[in-house]
Design a protein around this motif. Structure first.
Motif, short mmCIF file in Angstrom:
data_model
loop_
_atom_site.label_atom_id
_atom_site.label_comp_id
_atom_site.label_asym_id
_atom_site.label_seq_id
_atom_site.Cartn_x
_atom_site.Cartn_y
_atom_site.Cartn_z
N ILE B 209 -33.41 -42.05 8.47
CA ILE B 209 -33.97 -40.96 9.04
C ILE B 209 -33.15 -40.31 10.02
CG2 ILE B 209 -35.90 -42.02 10.08
CD1 ILE B 209 -38.36 -40.65 9.83
N GLY B 210 -33.46 -38.96 10.16
CA GLY B 210 -32.57 -38.24 11.06
C GLY B 210 -33.14 -38.08 12.54
N PHE B 211 -34.39 -38.14 12.66
CA PHE B 211 -34.77 -38.15 14.25
C PHE B 211 -36.45 -38.16 13.86
CE2 PHE B 211 -35.77 -35.34 18.26
CZ PHE B 211 -35.19 -36.27 18.95
N ILE B 212 -36.39 -38.54 15.33
CA ILE B 212 -38.20 -39.26 14.92
C ILE B 212 -38.33 -38.75 16.61
CG2 ILE B 212 -40.78 -40.11 14.54
CD1 ILE B 212 -39.11 -41.57 13.26
N PRO B 213 -39.07 -37.23 16.72
CA PRO B 213 -38.62 -36.90 18.16
C PRO B 213 -39.97 -37.73 18.73
CG PRO B 213 -40.03 -35.24 16.29
CD PRO B 213 -39.91 -36.05 16.39
N TRP B 214 -40.92 -38.77 18.66
CA TRP B 214 -42.02 -39.48 19.78
C TRP B 214 -41.15 -40.14 19.74
CZ3 TRP B 214 -43.44 -36.53 15.58
CH2 TRP B 214 -43.61 -37.25 13.79
N TYR B 215 -40.77 -41.17 19.03
CA TYR B 215 -40.00 -42.63 19.05
C TYR B 215 -39.48 -42.98 20.05
CZ TYR B 215 -38.69 -47.41 16.39
OH TYR B 215 -38.49 -48.13 16.17
N GLY B 216 -39.18 -44.16 20.45
CA GLY B 216 -38.42 -44.39 21.79
C GLY B 216 -38.82 -43.90 22.51
N GLN B 217 -38.23 -43.55 23.98
CA GLN B 217 -38.30 -42.57 24.33
C GLN B 217 -38.86 -40.99 24.35
OE1 GLN B 217 -38.89 -43.54 27.89
NE2 GLN B 217 -38.80 -45.60 26.77
N MET B 276 -33.88 -56.28 15.05
CA MET B 276 -34.72 -55.25 14.10
C MET B 276 -34.83 -53.64 14.26
SD MET B 276 -35.44 -57.21 11.50
CE MET B 276 -37.60 -56.81 11.43
N ASP B 277 -34.19 -53.40 15.70
CA ASP B 277 -33.91 -51.52 16.50
C ASP B 277 -34.03 -50.83 15.22
OD1 ASP B 277 -34.21 -50.17 19.29
OD2 ASP B 277 -33.40 -49.14 17.28
N PRO B 278 -34.50 -50.15 14.27
CA PRO B 278 -33.73 -49.32 13.44
C PRO B 278 -33.01 -48.25 14.48
CG PRO B 278 -36.13 -48.02 14.42
CD PRO B 278 -35.50 -49.66 14.98
N PHE B 279 -32.42 -48.15 15.00
CA PHE B 279 -30.89 -47.56 15.44
C PHE B 279 -29.51 -48.96 15.22
CE2 PHE B 279 -27.81 -45.73 18.69
CZ PHE B 279 -27.78 -44.27 18.51
N PHE B 280 -30.79 -49.48 15.50
CA PHE B 280 -28.87 -50.64 15.28
C PHE B 280 -28.91 -51.16 14.15
CE2 PHE B 280 -29.96 -52.06 19.57
CZ PHE B 280 -29.18 -51.27 20.42
N THR B 281 -30.24 -51.13 13.09
CA THR B 281 -29.60 -51.67 12.20
C THR B 281 -29.19 -50.49 11.15
OG1 THR B 281 -31.85 -50.73 11.21
CG2 THR B 281 -31.29 -53.31 11.97
N GLY B 282 -28.86 -48.75 11.38
CA GLY B 282 -28.39 -47.83 10.64
C GLY B 282 -29.59 -47.36 9.72
N GLN B 283 -31.15 -47.07 10.23
CA GLN B 283 -31.91 -46.63 9.65
C GLN B 283 -32.90 -45.44 10.24
OE1 GLN B 283 -34.55 -50.58 9.39
NE2 GLN B 283 -34.89 -49.24 6.99
#
Lengths: 313, 437
Positions: B209-217, B276-283
């Motif tokens: 997924i490209g981007f989720i505005p409300w995800y993370g910070q 398991m962070d999706p940014f580190f797993t490349g998702q």
């Protein structure tokens, strides 16, 4: 004879005095042994109960005494949309969970009451989930219902269905919660089992002689004679379901997401009391819940005369 | 006579029960021989102070190092550092109960934006006089950090760390999707286009997924300010329903609609943290995050090829961000305030800051420390340091926690299809009402 009378006369009052004294001692020791409970009841139950009634009329905030505002908290609650949403969620849960738990509880108890080899093993298996602590149960089910790697969606995948987000879905979050709560009904199953064992075989034998089939016996013997136990479980189930807290709180990190669909009454009460420093407001909520539960229990008790059949009556 | 004896016997038992119960409540005080002194300056008396924190992993290592350094310098103070899982934004119930019960720790690690809320409740010790006598003042700290630890002219905490928010992006994903990794999006429009190209969906499931505005910070503060909105005006009035804020929330709501919120929820609910962070797993290709992601990347996916860019704005300029961070507070009822203050002072001193910041990867609240640690030369950190001068801080107000919760809820409800304007009006009403009480 005379001598005997003389001797026996003084003994009598003495014995009486001793008996009285012994009774007094018993009461004393009784209270003494009960004192931890009595103190606990007073300190941890009665005093907080009465104070919360008072606090519900104030703006008390744990660290600040607040001021007396009369029924303002109750008035504010009536126009609080989250309050109504939490009531809706809680009632939704009660309405679906309690009847389902009775249905499945009775059904399971009947299955577990059959004369089959190794029955104690099956009974143990169905009781085991009750031993799992709520938080562990929440975490376990979060994994089972995990939309990506969960067992539930994995199995749905096998039959070609792409499962929903379960706990992340507004439509499915509450049904998921009901499902996992049903998993832990072992406690009531045990009570139903006891109730089933309490029904004398004579009735069934009489039924057999009259040519009753399984369904007739179930409708006219088993269910009516199980009503006292159903009655008990209904009351306890409603009280418990209105206080739903641990599961949704753990699973949503206290937020009641998605879209407040998991925000239950007691969760909102807790947030107000311990997060927003509005203990007075929270106390008012607690008393409203108390009144709701008391009223419902009252209604059930009142109607119970019509549908609960005690043996020997 | 006999009844008298009974009464005495009974009362003795009662007293025994009570004393056992009461003693168990206060045992930690009576067994501590140094509790009566409470004076850090006196030599020979070893003082133990209790510090509560919720740090794990890298930050926990950093905390331990600070404690060790402090104890080495102050041989007469011992720190009892206690991990409390329930501490931080919106989960301070344990601390609240401890303060109300008179059993508070001497120092607690505390989310800085909530200092004003707690100070207004009278739950924190005013440390102004300690600061004055040991010469601690605003000079060396970032202004927003210092502002957050003060309430109504009094000092209630010592700032320890700060951060900022930028968008982290996976450069390899950019290359694979045919985007220029050295020219990341600047406007909201470009961000949406990039996100669309980066998203790979299979049925209802996102493979990437490209981007989720409300995800993370991606809290609403990030978007409100980036769209040019405001959360409180100069007169201290709440402005949650500022038209620019409404615009930001509308954009979030439309984004949720476009990608189907239930499918995104399926994706986000499946994600974990750390390895398991999706940014580190490349998702997940892009996410709003803070500087700690850098040290996490080093630990959990060292080979990752990533960069950062400012949170896009509708116009592509006037980029901004906001900073939070932590602080140490002295809860009301601290029994050894002098020793507690010594620790707070040390933690926020150049020395303490350097130790903590170096290990945890969090920014120091002191500019010179960040410079000394080389953060101003680091390819990613320097972008954060550059943005700090224009960074916003959450409104310093007595209802900061409520405001935060209300906004988080509004975003959740907006992504589920409720009207953004109505939601923000409601937030404004609720917070304003609470402020008046």
């Amino acid at each position: 004879m005379l001598k005997e009378k003389v001797v026996s006369e003084p003994i009598f009052p003495q014995a009486k005095a001793k008996k009285n004294k012994k009774l007094g001692d018993d009461a004393l020791y009784g209270w003494l042994f009960a004192s931890p409970w009595v103190i606990g009841l007073l300190v941890f139950f009665l005093i907080p109960l009465v104070s919360s009634l008072y606090f519900s009329l104030t703006t008390y905030g744990i660290l600040q005494p607040g001021e007396f505002v009369g029924f303002q908290n109750y008035k504010d609650l009536m126009s609080d949309t989250v309050f109504w949403k939490s009531i809706y969620n809680t009632v939704y849960f009660v309405v679906f969970f309690v009847p389902l738990s009775i249905f499945f509880g009775v059904g399971l108890a009947m299955l577990l009451n059959m004369k089959v080899k190794g029955m104690s093993v099956y009974r143990t298996i169905f009781f085991l989930p009750t031993l799992v602590p709520s938080v562990a149960m929440a975490v376990l089910w979060m994994w089972l219902l995990n939309p990506g790697f969960g067992l539930v969606n994995g199995m749905l995948d096998v039959i070609g269905i792409q499962g929903p987000a379960w706990l992340g879905s507004e439509t499915w979050s509450k049904p998921s919660l009901i499902m996992m709560s049903l998993w832990g009904i072992g406690q009531s199953v045990v009570i139903y089992l006891a109730g089933l064992n309490d029904i004398p075989q004579d009735y069934y034998e009489a039924g057999d002689i009259d040519g009753a089939n399984w369904f007739d016996k179930m409708r006219s013997i088993t269910l009516p004679l199980l009503t006292p136990v159903i009655f008990f479980n209904l009351v306890m189930g409603i009280i418990g379901a209105f206080q739903q807290f641990t599961l949704p709180y753990t699973m949503t990190g206290g937020r009641g997401t998605p879209a407040d669909s998991m925000k239950f009454y007691v969760m909102y009460l807790y947030d107000n009391g311990f997060k927003f420093f509005k203990m007075g407001y929270a106390s008012a909520m607690a008393w409203i819940l108390f009144v709701i539960v008391i009223a419902l229990t009252g209604i059930i008790f009142y109607t119970s005369k019509k549908w609960v059949h005690y043996q020997g009556e | 006579m006999k009844t008298m004896k009974k009464r005495t016997f009974l009362s003795v038992i009662f007293t025994l029960i009570l004393s056992v119960v009461l003693a168990s409540c206060s045992s930690n005080e009576t067994t501590d021989p140094s509790s009566s002194t409470g004076n850090a300056g006196k030599s020979g008396n070893k003082v133990t102070i209790t510090v509560w924190h919720a740090m794990t992993d890298l930050t926990a290592e950093a905390m331990d190092a600070v404690v060790k350094a402090f104890e080495a310098k102050n041989s007469n103070i011992k720190i009892n550092s206690v991990y409390i899982a329930q501490q931080g934004e919106g989960k301070n119930e344990k601390l609240l109960a401890a303060i109300a019960g008179g059993n508070a720790p001497d120092v607690a690690y505390f989310d800085r934006f909530e200092v004003a809320t707690w100070a207004a409740q009278g739950s924190l010790t005013d440390v102004s006089s300690y600061a004055a006598s040991s010469g601690v003042n605003a000079d060396k700290f970032y202004p927003f950090a210092w502002e957050e630890v003060n309430f109504e002219g009094k000092l209630y905490a010592m700032p320890t760390t700060t951060d900022a928010r930028l968008v982290f992006y996976n450069k390899d994903h950019f290359t694979a999707a045919g985007l220029d990794p050295e020219n990341p999006p600047k406007t909201i429009q470009q961000l949406e286009e990039a996100a669309e190209k980066l998203t790979i969906k299979d049925g209802k499931r996102f493979k990437q997924i490209g981007f989720i505005p409300w995800y993370g910070q991606g809290w609403f503060y990030s978007w409100g300010w980036s769209f040019g909105g405001e959360f409180m005006d100069t007169a201290g009035k709440v402005t949650a329903n500022n038209p620019k804020n409404v615009e930001a929330l509308t954009w979030i709501a439309n984004y949720a609609k476009k990608y189907n919120i239930e499918d995104i929820a399926s994706f986000t609910d499946s994600q974990g943290t750390t390895t398991m962070d999706p940014f580190f797993t490349g998702q997940l290709s892009m996410q709003v995050s803070g500087p700690w992601t850098v040290s996490q990347a080093e630990k959990f996916n060292p080979d990752m090829n990533y960069g950062v860019f400012s949170i896009p704005t509708p116009t592509g300029d006037n980029h901004t961000t906001w900073s939070g961070g932590w602080a140490t507070v002295m809860p009301k009822g601290s029994k050894k305030p002098e020793a507690a203050w010594e620790f707070m002072k040390f933690f926020s001193s150049e020395e303490g800051q350097e130790i903590f910041s170096e290990i945890s990867g969090d920014f120091s609240v002191i500019d010179t420390v960040n410079e000394k640690l080389g953060y101003k030369e680091h390819p990613v950190f320097k972008k954060f340091i550059e943005v700090l001068p224009v960074s916003n801080a959450r409104p310093v107000m007595t209802q900061g926690s409520l405001y935060w919760n209300e906004l988080a809820n509004a975003v959740d409800l907006a992504t589920r299809g409720e009207d953004p304007k109505t939601l923000l009006d409601k937030v404004n009403e609720n917070v304003s009402k609470a402020l008046k009480q």
